[in-house]
Design an enzyme around this catalytic site. Structure first.
Site, PDB file in Angstrom:
ATOM      1  N   ILE A  95      53.543  43.374  46.277  1.00  0.00           N
ATOM      2  CA  ILE A  95      52.479  43.904  47.133  1.00  0.00           C
ATOM      3  C   ILE A  95      51.747  44.976  46.330  1.00  0.00           C
ATOM      4  O   ILE A  95      52.380  45.865  45.743  1.00  0.00           O
ATOM      5  CB  ILE A  95      53.071  44.483  48.421  1.00  0.00           C
ATOM      6  CG1 ILE A  95      53.690  43.359  49.265  1.00  0.00           C
ATOM      7  CG2 ILE A  95      52.023  45.242  49.220  1.00  0.00           C
ATOM      8  CD1 ILE A  95      54.511  43.843  50.432  1.00  0.00           C
ATOM      9  N   LYS A 151      52.306  37.908  38.942  1.00  0.00           N
ATOM     10  CA  LYS A 151      53.740  38.168  39.007  1.00  0.00           C
ATOM     11  C   LYS A 151      54.089  39.588  38.577  1.00  0.00           C
ATOM     12  O   LYS A 151      54.939  40.235  39.194  1.00  0.00           O
ATOM     13  CB  LYS A 151      54.483  37.148  38.129  1.00  0.00           C
ATOM     14  CG  LYS A 151      55.967  37.419  37.937  1.00  0.00           C
ATOM     15  CD  LYS A 151      56.721  37.267  39.258  1.00  0.00           C
ATOM     16  CE  LYS A 151      58.090  37.896  39.192  1.00  0.00           C
ATOM     17  NZ  LYS A 151      58.073  39.359  39.276  1.00  0.00           N
ATOM     18  N   CYS A 155      43.438  34.622  49.130  1.00  0.00           N
ATOM     19  CA  CYS A 155      43.756  35.144  47.796  1.00  0.00           C
ATOM     20  C   CYS A 155      42.710  34.754  46.756  1.00  0.00           C
ATOM     21  O   CYS A 155      42.731  35.278  45.640  1.00  0.00           O
ATOM     22  CB  CYS A 155      45.125  34.649  47.353  1.00  0.00           C
ATOM     23  SG  CYS A 155      46.429  34.934  48.554  1.00  0.00           S
ATOM     24  N   HIS A 191      49.064  41.846  42.507  1.00  0.00           N
ATOM     25  CA  HIS A 191      48.199  40.929  43.259  1.00  0.00           C
ATOM     26  C   HIS A 191      47.560  41.630  44.461  1.00  0.00           C
ATOM     27  O   HIS A 191      47.895  41.356  45.609  1.00  0.00           O
ATOM     28  CB  HIS A 191      49.019  39.724  43.708  1.00  0.00           C
ATOM     29  CG  HIS A 191      48.262  38.683  44.459  1.00  0.00           C
ATOM     30  ND1 HIS A 191      46.906  38.433  44.274  1.00  0.00           N
ATOM     31  CD2 HIS A 191      48.669  37.798  45.427  1.00  0.00           C
ATOM     32  CE1 HIS A 191      46.521  37.453  45.068  1.00  0.00           C
ATOM     33  NE2 HIS A 191      47.564  37.059  45.790  1.00  0.00           N
TER      34      HIS A 191
END
Length: 389
Positions: free
Chosen positions: A211, A331, A85, A335
């Site tokens: 997602i 959030k 990430c 992401h």
């Protein structure tokens, strides 16, 4: 460090881009960044490109030359960066290092991820590969469970409740509501978070990031190049740091601290000659609500055990003393893993330049920081951005 200026930034909306390929998404972000920068594609010396799961999501590895196509230059150094990430943040750090060393005057940094075209179980399995396969993957631990372990350890040591975490989700959804590039524009309340389906105690569905698909890019130039070409970028990168910790949680002595982020922050602050007290605004890696708490403490904004109530007390709200994730964060903004670190840079650049939809929350901000983490923060990249003098 030498002057490194952000000449232009660009990003797609984060969310579901069904029917679009990764190369199309990155071309959109790249083109926007180049257009804003007024830098010809032929002047780009190198591309550093973050991507984590292209082999799984698009059956495409070796993506760097693919994403370099269309820049109109030959002999370009094109490198794909993979650090889970934190791939995007590390791509930015590589670009900074290239200019800092004198190896390049102009670099394109970017990132991309396609994720929504996979079934949820496939995406979860792909993400789980960023953890220790032997000690975490084989027993079946996925990242919701891993971050739940971190939350449990934190609350057992310092106290705090799920309701404290819920205020983080509420805050970030509120910020995303006015960001056109965010995945979610719906506001939520504490009750929504507490009553959402539980994923891994104490974390529920609304404690987790979604997602996402998306791409982001930025054109970085040396001070000399900017002067020679009469460019006047509004924002500079003045500090860059990276840090590493054990991949496996079982090998860490303290689950309430993210030492990779602490190391990265110290290096970035040292390079910029600032301290945590100098920071006016930050974009941090809140893949789960507890991750924002850990980030705030790793960055030195709060002492250990104190950040858990920051959102509840309004301290990190858009009108608080230190606004955090005015973009909506992972959030609520979304992401897309490989793009996230560069996306943070894009958002913070606009906030400091006064062109972001939420820039009015920080009209006098001069110093900001981005914090991008890999896995359970086994890797971290931190960058200090400042209004250019």
């Amino acid at each position: 460090m030498p002057e490194i200026l952000i000449a232009g930034v660009g990003a797609t909306r984060f969310g579901d881009h069904a029917g679009r390929t990764g190369r199309e998404l990155f071309a959109e972000a790249r083109s926007s960044a180049l257009a804003e920068s007024a830098v010809p594609g032929s002047d780009i010396d190198a591309l550093y490109y973050g991507n984590y799961m292209g082999e799984v999501a698009e059956r495409q590895s070796h993506q760097a030359p693919l994403m370099a196509a269309g820049l109109g230059t030959t002999g370009l150094e094109a490198t794909r960066v993979e650090n889970a990430c934190a791939s995007g943040g590390y791509a930015v750090a590589d670009g900074v290092q290239a200019i800092e060393s004198g190896a390049a005057d102009v670099v394109l940094v970017g990132g991309l991820e396609r994720m929504t075209n996979l079934e949820t179980a496939e995406t979860t399995a792909a993400l789980a590969r960023a953890a220790d396969e032997l000690h975490e993957g084989r027993p079946g631990l996925t990242f919701p469970g891993a971050y739940a372990l971190l939350a449990d350890a934190y609350m057992e040591r310092f106290g705090g409740t799920h309701e404290d975490l819920a205020h983080i989700a509420v805050k970030n959804h509120e910020n995303a509501a006015t960001n056109p590039n965010a995945q979610f524009h719906d506001e939520i309340d504490v009750t929504d978070v507490l009553e959402a389906p539980q994923v891994a105690d104490p974390l529920g569905l609304l404690d987790a990031c979604p997602i996402s698909d998306g791409a982001a890019a930025a054109v970085l130039v040396s001070g000399e190049y900017a002067a020679e070409h009469d460019l006047g970028p509004a924002v500079a990168i003045t500090g860059s740091g990276r840090g590493t910790d054990s991949l496996s949680l079982q090998e860490r002595g303290d689950l309430t601290r993210t030492k990779a982020a602490e190391s990265a922050a110290q290096a970035a602050y040292s390079g910029a000659d600032v301290t945590a007290d100098d920071i006016d605004v930050a974009e941090v890696h809140d893949c789960f609500t507890i991750a924002e708490v850990l980030a705030l403490e790793a960055l030195g904004f709060y002492e250990p055990g104190e950040a858990i109530t920051a959102a509840r007390d309004g301290e990190t709200a858009h009108d608080g003393q230190l606004p955090i994730n005015l973009s909506g964060g992972l959030k609520a903004k979304g992401h897309p893993v490989g793009a996230t670190g560069v996306g943070q840079l894009v958002e913070l650049t606009k906030l400091l330049a006064g062109t972001h939809p939420n820039a009015d929350a920080v009209p006098d901000a001069e110093v900001g920081v981005t914090h991008n983490a890999g896995g359970t923060v086994a890797t971290a990249a931190v960058h200090v951005l400042e209004v250019a003098r």
